[in-house]
Scaffold this motif. Structure first.
Motif, mmCIF file in Angstrom:
data_model
loop_
_atom_site.group_PDB
_atom_site.id
_atom_site.type_symbol
_atom_site.label_atom_id
_atom_site.label_comp_id
_atom_site.label_asym_id
_atom_site.label_seq_id
_atom_site.Cartn_x
_atom_site.Cartn_y
_atom_site.Cartn_z
ATOM 1 N N MET A 1 11.924 50.617 -32.207
ATOM 2 C CA MET A 1 10.765 51.082 -31.898
ATOM 3 C C MET A 1 10.178 51.256 -30.639
ATOM 4 N N ARG A 2 9.614 51.936 -30.310
ATOM 5 C CA ARG A 2 8.795 52.310 -28.927
ATOM 6 C C ARG A 2 7.301 52.176 -29.258
ATOM 7 N N ILE A 3 6.627 51.583 -28.524
ATOM 8 C CA ILE A 3 5.122 51.286 -28.544
ATOM 9 C C ILE A 3 4.442 51.508 -27.279
ATOM 10 N N PHE A 4 3.694 52.778 -27.443
ATOM 11 C CA PHE A 4 2.755 52.986 -25.979
ATOM 12 C C PHE A 4 1.645 52.198 -26.123
ATOM 13 N N ALA A 5 1.495 51.290 -25.257
ATOM 14 C CA ALA A 5 0.156 50.478 -25.455
ATOM 15 C C ALA A 5 -0.619 50.798 -23.904
ATOM 16 N N THR A 6 -1.850 50.561 -24.240
ATOM 17 C CA THR A 6 -2.537 50.435 -22.909
ATOM 18 C C THR A 6 -3.620 49.214 -22.858
ATOM 19 N N THR A 7 -3.755 48.852 -21.725
ATOM 20 C CA THR A 7 -4.685 47.853 -21.515
ATOM 21 C C THR A 7 -6.333 48.148 -21.871
ATOM 22 N N PRO A 8 -7.063 47.201 -22.212
ATOM 23 C CA PRO A 8 -8.517 47.764 -22.304
ATOM 24 C C PRO A 8 -9.461 47.701 -20.941
ATOM 25 N N LEU A 9 -8.690 47.335 -19.703
ATOM 26 C CA LEU A 9 -9.218 47.241 -18.507
ATOM 27 C C LEU A 9 -8.337 48.159 -17.662
ATOM 28 N N HIS A 10 -9.085 48.349 -16.283
ATOM 29 C CA HIS A 10 -8.188 48.582 -15.435
ATOM 30 C C HIS A 10 -7.740 47.297 -14.658
ATOM 31 N N VAL A 11 -6.380 46.941 -14.628
ATOM 32 C CA VAL A 11 -5.931 45.641 -14.379
ATOM 33 C C VAL A 11 -5.170 45.502 -12.947
ATOM 34 N N GLY A 12 -4.685 46.615 -12.374
ATOM 35 C CA GLY A 12 -3.854 46.618 -11.170
ATOM 36 C C GLY A 12 -2.534 46.147 -11.206
ATOM 37 N N VAL A 13 -1.631 46.566 -10.269
ATOM 38 C CA VAL A 13 -0.246 46.413 -10.518
ATOM 39 C C VAL A 13 0.231 45.097 -10.924
ATOM 40 N N GLU A 14 -0.127 44.093 -10.036
ATOM 41 C CA GLU A 14 0.364 42.505 -10.452
ATOM 42 C C GLU A 14 -0.096 42.165 -11.861
ATOM 43 N N GLU A 15 -1.276 42.352 -12.391
ATOM 44 C CA GLU A 15 -1.499 41.876 -13.724
ATOM 45 C C GLU A 15 -0.861 42.750 -14.631
ATOM 46 N N LEU A 16 -0.834 43.928 -14.444
ATOM 47 C CA LEU A 16 -0.016 44.700 -15.252
ATOM 48 C C LEU A 16 1.549 44.224 -15.409
#
Length: 212
Positions: free
Chosen positions: A1-16
């Motif tokens: 199962m593949r889940i496409f998820a998105t953060t609720p914020l713009h978090v940047g490369v390191e936090e992503l």
């Protein structure tokens, strides 16, 4: 199962990358979560109602534009931004972390307490639970009153979580939802009330529902 998820914020490369590593570690066997950052211009913190409304709009656009090939869409947030809207608009499965946890609480007739970072998040959690018609299963919410950086720095969150657990235990809470989808706490750490990770529980429910 593949889940496409998105953060609720713009978090940047390191936090992503940190959040993606967390998903890689906690996802059940056979479940792959691919986490995507919101575009620049999206909120970078959820500190007030305006931030939360803008977050929902950005999450809605990101999930609505998810490419084909994914089995499930998911908002990486316990406030379920845009989930209700998308469930009305698309035939693609859309997961709400809070919705799944409230559904389980309702099925077990076991109200849960919760901790969140600030009052704005607490107010939105109550609103979303009421919109689902499951507000009775969301009991007392304790506000940790912590800065945004505490999300990626576990010790401070854990200390305040312990204090909140003691308060909620005295009020009769039987379980405690750790109200941030991106915080790592020690699952073996003793607390006055059993603390659960709502993201892990949601992923386990999704996997079970798919026969994984």
């Amino acid at each position: 199962m593949r889940i496409f998820a998105t953060t609720p914020l713009h978090v940047g490369v390191e936090e992503l990358a940190r959040r993606q590593q967390r998903y890689d570690a906690i996802s059940p066997a056979g479940v792959i979560v691919e986490l995507h950052d919101l575009a620049q211009g999206a909120p970078e913190q959820l500190d007030n109602a305006e931030d939360i409304a803008r977050s929902e709009d950005y999450v809605h656009r990101a999930l609505a534009a998810a490419p084909a090939g994914y089995d499930v869409l998911m908002a990486d947030c316990v406030l379920d931004p845009a989930v209700a809207r998308l469930q009305e608009e698309t035939d693609r499965p859309v997961v709400g972390i809070l919705k799944l946890n409230l559904a389980l609480a309702a099925a077990l007739a076991a109200p849960m307490g919760a901790v969140v970072r600030n009052e704005a998040i607490a107010a939105e959690m109550r609103r979303v639970a009421a919109a689902y018609g499951w507000e009775r299963w969301l009991g007392q919410i304790e506000i940790l009153d912590l800065p945004f950086d505490s999300i990626s720095e576990g010790p401070g969150w854990q200390q305040r979580l312990d204090e909140a657990a003691e308060v909620l235990a005295a009020k009769g809470a039987r379980t405690l939802l750790n109200g941030c989808s991106a915080v790592d706490v020690d699952p073996a750490h003793p607390s006055a009330v059993p603390v659960f990770d709502p993201v892990l529980r949601a992923l386990e429910l999704v996997a079970a529902g798919a026969g994984r």
